[in-house]
Design an enzyme around this catalytic site. Structure first.
Site, PDB file in Angstrom:
ATOM      1  N   VAL A 290     -75.822   3.863 -12.057  1.00 26.06           N
ATOM      2  CA  VAL A 290     -74.884   2.987 -12.752  1.00 26.06           C
ATOM      3  C   VAL A 290     -74.089   2.143 -11.757  1.00 26.06           C
ATOM      4  O   VAL A 290     -73.897   0.940 -11.938  1.00 26.06           O
ATOM      5  CB  VAL A 290     -73.939   3.833 -13.629  1.00 26.06           C
ATOM      6  CG1 VAL A 290     -72.805   2.971 -14.167  1.00 26.06           C
ATOM      7  CG2 VAL A 290     -74.706   4.467 -14.762  1.00 26.06           C
ATOM      8  N   GLU A 295     -74.165  -4.891 -12.828  1.00 24.01           N
ATOM      9  CA  GLU A 295     -74.054  -5.310 -14.227  1.00 24.01           C
ATOM     10  C   GLU A 295     -73.114  -6.500 -14.411  1.00 24.01           C
ATOM     11  O   GLU A 295     -73.311  -7.336 -15.267  1.00 24.01           O
ATOM     12  CB  GLU A 295     -73.617  -4.135 -15.108  1.00 24.01           C
ATOM     13  CG  GLU A 295     -72.263  -3.534 -14.790  1.00 24.01           C
ATOM     14  CD  GLU A 295     -72.273  -2.732 -13.495  1.00 24.01           C
ATOM     15  OE1 GLU A 295     -71.290  -2.865 -12.762  1.00 24.01           O
ATOM     16  OE2 GLU A 295     -73.241  -2.017 -13.193  1.00 24.01           O
ATOM     17  N   ASP A 337     -75.771 -47.567  -8.595  1.00 28.59           N
ATOM     18  CA  ASP A 337     -75.503 -48.945  -8.970  1.00 28.59           C
ATOM     19  C   ASP A 337     -74.424 -49.491  -8.068  1.00 28.59           C
ATOM     20  O   ASP A 337     -73.703 -48.730  -7.442  1.00 28.59           O
ATOM     21  CB  ASP A 337     -74.879 -48.976 -10.381  1.00 28.59           C
ATOM     22  CG  ASP A 337     -75.919 -48.858 -11.459  1.00 28.59           C
ATOM     23  OD1 ASP A 337     -77.054 -49.233 -11.193  1.00 28.59           O
ATOM     24  OD2 ASP A 337     -75.561 -48.390 -12.549  1.00 28.59           O
ATOM     25  N   ASP A 689     -76.379 -47.271 -16.527  1.00 25.81           N
ATOM     26  CA  ASP A 689     -75.502 -47.480 -17.678  1.00 25.81           C
ATOM     27  C   ASP A 689     -76.200 -48.093 -18.886  1.00 25.81           C
ATOM     28  O   ASP A 689     -75.741 -47.973 -20.000  1.00 25.81           O
ATOM     29  CB  ASP A 689     -74.283 -48.324 -17.273  1.00 25.81           C
ATOM     30  CG  ASP A 689     -74.681 -49.570 -16.509  1.00 25.81           C
ATOM     31  OD1 ASP A 689     -75.888 -49.896 -16.486  1.00 25.81           O
ATOM     32  OD2 ASP A 689     -73.796 -50.228 -15.945  1.00 25.81           O
ATOM     33  N   ASN A 755     -71.477  -0.961  -2.634  1.00 20.47           N
ATOM     34  CA  ASN A 755     -72.610  -0.063  -2.870  1.00 20.47           C
ATOM     35  C   ASN A 755     -72.962   0.747  -1.626  1.00 20.47           C
ATOM     36  O   ASN A 755     -73.251   1.933  -1.693  1.00 20.47           O
ATOM     37  CB  ASN A 755     -73.843  -0.868  -3.293  1.00 20.47           C
ATOM     38  CG  ASN A 755     -73.725  -1.319  -4.732  1.00 20.47           C
ATOM     39  OD1 ASN A 755     -72.773  -0.969  -5.424  1.00 20.47           O
ATOM     40  ND2 ASN A 755     -74.672  -2.106  -5.179  1.00 20.47           N
ATOM     41  N   GLU A 758     -70.497   3.392  -1.109  1.00 14.29           N
ATOM     42  CA  GLU A 758     -70.605   4.443  -2.103  1.00 14.29           C
ATOM     43  C   GLU A 758     -71.806   5.337  -1.830  1.00 14.29           C
ATOM     44  O   GLU A 758     -71.787   6.547  -2.113  1.00 14.29           O
ATOM     45  CB  GLU A 758     -70.742   3.847  -3.508  1.00 14.29           C
ATOM     46  CG  GLU A 758     -69.475   3.198  -4.019  1.00 14.29           C
ATOM     47  CD  GLU A 758     -69.765   2.158  -5.094  1.00 14.29           C
ATOM     48  OE1 GLU A 758     -70.902   2.097  -5.585  1.00 14.29           O
ATOM     49  OE2 GLU A 758     -68.845   1.397  -5.408  1.00 14.29           O
ATOM     50  N   THR A 788     -61.925  -0.817  -9.808  1.00 14.72           N
ATOM     51  CA  THR A 788     -61.133  -1.558  -8.824  1.00 14.72           C
ATOM     52  C   THR A 788     -61.815  -2.825  -8.323  1.00 14.72           C
ATOM     53  O   THR A 788     -61.150  -3.765  -7.941  1.00 14.72           O
ATOM     54  CB  THR A 788     -60.814  -0.672  -7.614  1.00 14.72           C
ATOM     55  OG1 THR A 788     -62.038  -0.186  -7.075  1.00 14.72           O
ATOM     56  CG2 THR A 788     -59.934   0.492  -8.027  1.00 14.72           C
ATOM     57  N   ASP A 789     -63.154  -2.850  -8.337  1.00 15.78           N
ATOM     58  CA  ASP A 789     -63.851  -4.015  -7.790  1.00 15.78           C
ATOM     59  C   ASP A 789     -63.821  -5.242  -8.704  1.00 15.78           C
ATOM     60  O   ASP A 789     -63.996  -6.361  -8.247  1.00 15.78           O
ATOM     61  CB  ASP A 789     -65.325  -3.666  -7.527  1.00 15.78           C
ATOM     62  CG  ASP A 789     -65.543  -3.276  -6.073  1.00 15.78           C
ATOM     63  OD1 ASP A 789     -64.534  -3.178  -5.344  1.00 15.78           O
ATOM     64  OD2 ASP A 789     -66.702  -3.078  -5.685  1.00 15.78           O
TER      65      ASP A 789
HETATM   66  P1  ADP Z   1     -75.610 -55.159 -11.801  1.00 16.15           P
HETATM   67  O1  ADP Z   1     -74.594 -54.677 -12.775  1.00 16.15           O
HETATM   68  O2  ADP Z   1     -76.170 -54.105 -10.912  1.00 16.15           O
HETATM   69  O3  ADP Z   1     -75.143 -56.329 -11.014  1.00 16.15           O
HETATM   70  P2  ADP Z   1     -76.983 -56.310 -14.094  1.00 16.15           P
HETATM   71  O4  ADP Z   1     -78.367 -56.003 -14.554  1.00 16.15           O
HETATM   72  O5  ADP Z   1     -75.852 -55.956 -14.960  1.00 16.15           O
HETATM   73  O6  ADP Z   1     -76.862 -55.620 -12.645  1.00 16.15           O
HETATM   74  O7  ADP Z   1     -76.875 -57.834 -13.808  1.00 16.15           O
HETATM   75  C1  ADP Z   1     -77.873 -58.516 -13.103  1.00 16.15           C
HETATM   76  C2  ADP Z   1     -77.505 -59.947 -12.934  1.00 16.15           C
HETATM   77  O8  ADP Z   1     -77.467 -60.589 -14.198  1.00 16.15           O
HETATM   78  C3  ADP Z   1     -76.142 -60.167 -12.357  1.00 16.15           C
HETATM   79  O9  ADP Z   1     -76.188 -60.197 -10.950  1.00 16.15           O
HETATM   80  C4  ADP Z   1     -75.746 -61.502 -12.918  1.00 16.15           C
HETATM   81  O10 ADP Z   1     -76.259 -62.515 -12.107  1.00 16.15           O
HETATM   82  C5  ADP Z   1     -76.442 -61.527 -14.257  1.00 16.15           C
HETATM   83  N1  ADP Z   1     -75.514 -61.162 -15.323  1.00 16.15           N
HETATM   84  C6  ADP Z   1     -74.807 -60.027 -15.449  1.00 16.15           C
HETATM   85  N2  ADP Z   1     -74.079 -60.017 -16.571  1.00 16.15           N
HETATM   86  C7  ADP Z   1     -74.322 -61.196 -17.190  1.00 16.15           C
HETATM   87  C8  ADP Z   1     -73.887 -61.801 -18.422  1.00 16.15           C
HETATM   88  N3  ADP Z   1     -73.033 -61.189 -19.237  1.00 16.15           N
HETATM   89  N4  ADP Z   1     -74.348 -63.025 -18.726  1.00 16.15           N
HETATM   90  C9  ADP Z   1     -75.212 -63.643 -17.926  1.00 16.15           C
HETATM   91  N5  ADP Z   1     -75.667 -63.140 -16.775  1.00 16.15           N
HETATM   92  C10 ADP Z   1     -75.240 -61.932 -16.390  1.00 16.15           C
HETATM   93 MG    MG Z   2     -74.162 -54.611 -14.997  1.00 13.24          MG
END
Ligand code: ADP
Ligand code: MG
Length: 977
Positions: A290, A295, A337, A689, A755, A758, A788-789
């Protein structure tokens, strides 16, 4: 699927048969959405928008499980045997110990579960709705029928809803119908009664938007949704145990078998060679078994993982599965990113360029305060030569147009203030930028000082600069109402909106400077529209590169007149985004996030590589990467998306060995980078994202989504969500992940240590063939192991990560928990010391009695005193051991001997327990203990001090060895795999 029936609203009317307008009027209160005053009533009527909770395992069952585990059963049997053998006290004690242990295990599991529940709450989502005529974010569970839902690419749909507006809407309905292809949706009426999934004007809870956007009126929420109907089927998935938990299970089983073997051996030897009676030998053997079965291991580890997850949540990293905590500790590469993760994603336009004229913009942040200055093109040109040193690309095209350095020209020229009225070209550029825009800028709330934005900061800053130029983008939107949007997507990197402008229709296009000019045929220069030449294109590239080298993010803006008669819904990207007229460039600054350079440096110290993967332009990316230390070397390779697409696997592997940045890549391409890195043996964390990031997030060992700006789809695909979108939080999480693993090993070392202490007395008993009576009784063994442990061990599980965890390379994934180091420390060091001290304690009492002249006492008061001393010595040595286990190589003084409160309380508790055992008459009877004398306590107090000091000497030696190894290692040591 039978569960999917026809779509009816709670009122029983077929909403899909209506036109969009009728649907909006009948089921929603028009395009201003619900009034807040209506919501409470609706919420009361329909209930919150949640799926019925899956019935949780009743607590009674969880509780019962604790008492029916193999180890518990063993104890029950042991107790019974003891009772039958007439050793009543022992029998009762074993039962009590079993109950205490079960309750303790239950408590740990319960706490771990609670922590996970809390986390689930944090993970629950938000949706965008229109209420009181305003666009708002609300928790998904507050959605009610009648709400006007706003959906966009990457959103998870919060409830069943009838579309009233849709542009290029593509929905992933796989959660509902199992079909993985995205389906097209629009707002037109459907005349037939089709199965719900086939209604192209309805969107359903649990599905997600792969492309486009739209608005829809909610028709059903919660369990009334299509998803709710099938939810019962899908809710039964249980979380897989993590690799670590599996390994621990294996370890527990192995140690248990070992314990059984040792126990059996003891019984046989004791009976055959020492001549003990069977019953006594058996009960004692059982006690040893035991004691040796770890455990408490699994529940404690589960709890320390859960607590780490809780700590990480407080530090902006939400982990979805416990197993991710350990994977984090092994991470060797982070693919990150740029925008928003490494930078603040707080854009400010700093420069504008219309063909031939360059403007600089004052003021930072979203407040529309600041001037726009026209820069003398000649002055600009004069700085070009000096600022450009290594890269000759800057001088392509008219040198006079490539701005290099803001400070110099601003100082050297007398800036002319410009407003939109003074330069029509600038006005057109800013109008286009303000109209091709889905964001909003909000003045500070009464008690705040900062302007805030709604939507994409890349777009919001365009509104700000338009306002600085004296334009009113909102008024402009009213004047030229939008007919259609061709939404931004990260593949074509452009976005277009089509507007009614008096008798004309104008399409405004903005996007990456590599993706818009190729679609342009015309350019406006000095007020004249003419065909675009190669020289124009070269000039645009040169200007763009100049901006990019300063780390600025650049957008190109263009315009086109489109067909007036067409139905706005029929415009397509291919048709509209061509033969554009180029208007100009907008350059924006996105400062690195606070603390980012430190976080990056920490990664490098911890031998974790960072690879920037961005959709932004190469020069911009490199400039930022350099400024925060992501790349340091002289020859950094910038691989573009097009290049990556052409690269062979071998080339990619080769490139990934060196310093590189991926720029202008499509999110889909991240998948390949991740997969290739993994094939090279790396453990990869990747951030993302958007919807298109989902495959890479899933493929990665750790997929990381952005809590603030990330889409629901990416959050679902991820293993971890950063609530502050900050790269530094990844580093914190890795730090915790490494720390937890360390803690588990510390904990393991500690419980294995006792252990040894013991077992040693029993071995002495056997080897001396009974001449030395058992220096530690079975009850006493159980006291240590299950009494105690416990608390100090638990404290070790919560030890803060050591200060040098991020100075070491990542732990190889193949590393076993119980390796030579753990075994060596537990048995060969702490355990051995303890065994020696314990036996000394035992001897001292006997010597005081006259041994060796008098034989060892085998029973009575003296035997009780001697065994109590053994027990006390082990307990006091364990105090030294628990402190020693707290740190691997750093000195205990550095981290502070008493800095872990749980351990301190654990120590206090075990001393109190020992005192109780030794002085309370009832317990004396049960545990065979005797009162300790004052002198005994004094002697005992020396033990932990001795242990700690000896341990410090050992650690000092280890540190010294480490330094020697470092000195002898080559300058750039290859990372251990
Ligand atoms: P990151 O966020 O890594 O820069 P994105 O894919 O969001 O990459 O954007 C790529 C490119 O697209 C940007 O560098 C910009 O030139 C263009 N871009 C980003 N957002 C917009 C937008 N709302 N409208 C037009 N062009 C955009
Ligand atoms: Mg972007």
């Amino acid at each position: 699927m039978d569960a999917i029936t026809q779509s009816r609203t709670s009122t029983g009317t077929d909403v899909h048969r209506l036109t969009a307008d009728d649907a909006l009027r009948t089921f929603g209160p028009g395009d201003r959405g619900l009034a807040s005053s209506q919501v409470a009533e609706l919420l009361a009527r329909h209930g919150p928008n949640v799926l019925r909770e899956q019935a949780r395992r009743p607590l009674v069952l969880v509780f019962a499980a604790e008492f029916t585990s193999p180890m518990a059963i063993l104890l029950w049997v042991g107790g019974l045997v003891a009772l039958l053998a007439g050793i009543v006290e022992l029998g009762i004690a074993i039962v009590v110990v079993n109950v205490v242990n079960g309750v303790f295990g239950f408590w740990q599991e319960y706490r771990a579960e609670r922590a996970t529940e809390e986390l689930k709450k944090l993970l629950s989502g938000h949706v965008t709705v229109v209420r009181d005529g305003e666009v708002r974010e609300i928790p998904t569970q507050d959605l009610v029928p009648g709400d006007l839902l706003v959906v966009a690419e990457g959103d998870r749909i919060g409830a069943d809803a009838r579309l009233v507006e849709a542009s290029d809407l593509q929905i992933d309905q796989s959660a509902l119908s199992g079909e993985s292809r995205a389906v097209h949706k629009d707002a037109g009426p459907v005349a037939e009664d089709l199965p719900a999934a086939q209604l192209h004007n309805m969107v359903f809870a649990g599905t997600s938007v792969m492309n486009g956007d739209g608005r829809a009126v909610v028709t059903a929420t919660g369990m009334a949704t299509e998803f709710g109907r099938i939810a019962d089927l899908t809710q039964s998935v249980r979380e897989e145990p993590s690799p670590l938990q599996k390994e621990l299970g294996r370890l527990t089983r192995q140690l248990s078998v070992l314990a059984l073997g040792l126990g059996a051996l003891f019984v046989v030897v004791a009976v055959v060679f020492v001549g003990e009676p069977w019953a006594r030998a058996f009960v004692f053997g059982l006690g040893m078994v035991v004691a040796f079965i770890p455990e408490g291991l699994l529940p404690t580890v589960t709890l320390s993982l859960a607590m780490a997850v809780q700590r990480m949540a407080r530090r902006h990293a939400l982990v979805k599965k416990l197993s991710s905590v350990e994977t984090l500790g092994c991470t060797t590469v982070i693919c990150s990113d740029k925008t928003g993760t490494l930078t603040q994603n707080e854009m400010t336009v700093t420069d504008l360029w219309v063909p031939g004229v360059w403007y600089a913009v004052d003021g930072r942040g979203y407040a529309p305060e600041g001037m726009i200055h026209r820069q003398d093109p000649v002055a600009t040109g004069s700085t070009t030569g000096t600022a450009t040193t290594t890269d000759d690309r800057a001088t392509v095209g008219p040198a006079g147009a490539a701005p290099q350095d803001t400070a110099a020209p601003l100082a050297s020229t007398a800036p002319q203030d410009a407003t939109a009225t003074t330069d029509p070209a600038l006005r057109t550029l800013l109008e286009a930028a303000g109209l091709c825009n889905n964001s909003a800028v909000r003045p500070p709330a009464p008690d705040e000082s900062r302007w805030t934005v709604h939507g994409d900061p890349t777009e919001a800053c365009l509104l700000v600069v338009a306002a600085k130029a004296g334009l009113d983008p909102e008024a402009l939107q009213r004047e030229r109402p939008r007919l259609r949007e061709l939404a931004f997507d990260s593949r074509r990197k452009r976005m277009t909106t089509i507007h009614q402008a008096d008798g004309r229709r104008l399409a405004y296009v903005k996007g990456a400077p590599q993706c818009v000019p190729p679609q342009c045929s015309w350019i406006v220069r000095d007020g004249v529209r003419r065909e675009m030449t190669e020289a124009d294109r070269a000039e645009i590239t040169a200007v763009n590169d100049g901006f990019a080298r300063r780390g600025l993010r650049v957008l190109a803006v263009a315009v086109r007149t489109v067909d007036v008669v067409a139905d706005p819904a029929t415009y397509t990207v291919d048709e509209v985004e061509r033969e554009l007229t180029f208007l100009g460039l907008v350059a924006m600054e996105d400062p690195p996030r606070e603390g980012i350079a430190e976080a990056v440096a920490t990664c490098h110290r911890a031998s974790i590589r960072i690879i920037m993967i961005t959709g932004d332009y190469g020069l911009t990316a490199e400039s930022i990467a350099r400024s925060i230390g992501v790349v340091r070397g002289a020859d950094v390779r910038v691989v573009s998306g097009t290049e990556l697409a052409r690269m062979s696997e071998e080339d990619l592997v080769e490139a990934l060995r060196g310093e590189l940045i991926f720029a202008r890549v499509a999110p889909e391409q991240k998948f390949r980078v991740v997969a290739t890195l993994q094939s090279m043996g790396e453990i990869v964390a990747v951030t993302g994202d958007g919807v298109n990031d989902a495959p890479a997030l899933k493929r990665a060992d750790i997929g990381i989504a952005m809590g603030r700006t990330g889409t629901d789809v990416s959050k679902e695909a991820a293993d971890m969500i950063l609530t502050d979108d900050h790269f530094a939080s990844i580093v914190t999480a890795i730090d915790e992940g490494r720390g937890v693993y360390d803690n588990i090993r510390k904990f393991l070392t500690y419980i294995l240590t006792s252990n040894m202490a013991e077992a040693a007395p029993s071995a002495v008993f056997l080897v001396s063939r009974g001449v030395v009576p058992l220096p530690l009784t079975v009850m006493q063994i159980l006291t240590i192991d299950l009494g105690t442990d416990l608390l100090p061990a638990l404290g070790l599980g919560t030890e803060r990560p050591e200060s040098d965890v991020m100075d070491r390379p990542p732990r190889p994934r193949s590393q076993r928990l119980m390796d030579r180091r753990v075994l060596g420390l537990a048995f060969g060091w702490y355990g051995l010391l303890e065994a020696v001290f314990a036996l000394v304690g035992y001897l001292v009492v006997n010597v005081a009695n006259g041994w060796p002249a008098v034989p060892f006492a085998a029973d009575g008061e003296l035997y009780a005193r001697a065994t109590t001393m053994t027990l006390a010595a082990i307990i006091f040595c364990q105090i030294g051991a628990v402190l020693g286990c707290r740190t691997t190589s750093v000195s205990l003084w550095t981290i502070g001997i008493f800095s872990n409160r749980r351990i301190v309380w654990g120590i206090v508790a075990e001393i109190v327990l020992l005192a109780a055992l030794s002085y309370v008459p009832l317990l004396q009877g049960v545990f065979g203990t005797a009162p300790l004398l004052l002198a005994d306590w004094a002697a005992l107090a020396v033990l932990p001090v001795a242990m700690v000091l000896l341990d410090e000497v050992r650690r000092g030696y280890v540190r010294h060895q480490g330094r020697v190894a470092e000195r002898e290692a080559p300058a750039v040591a290859p990372r251990p795999r």
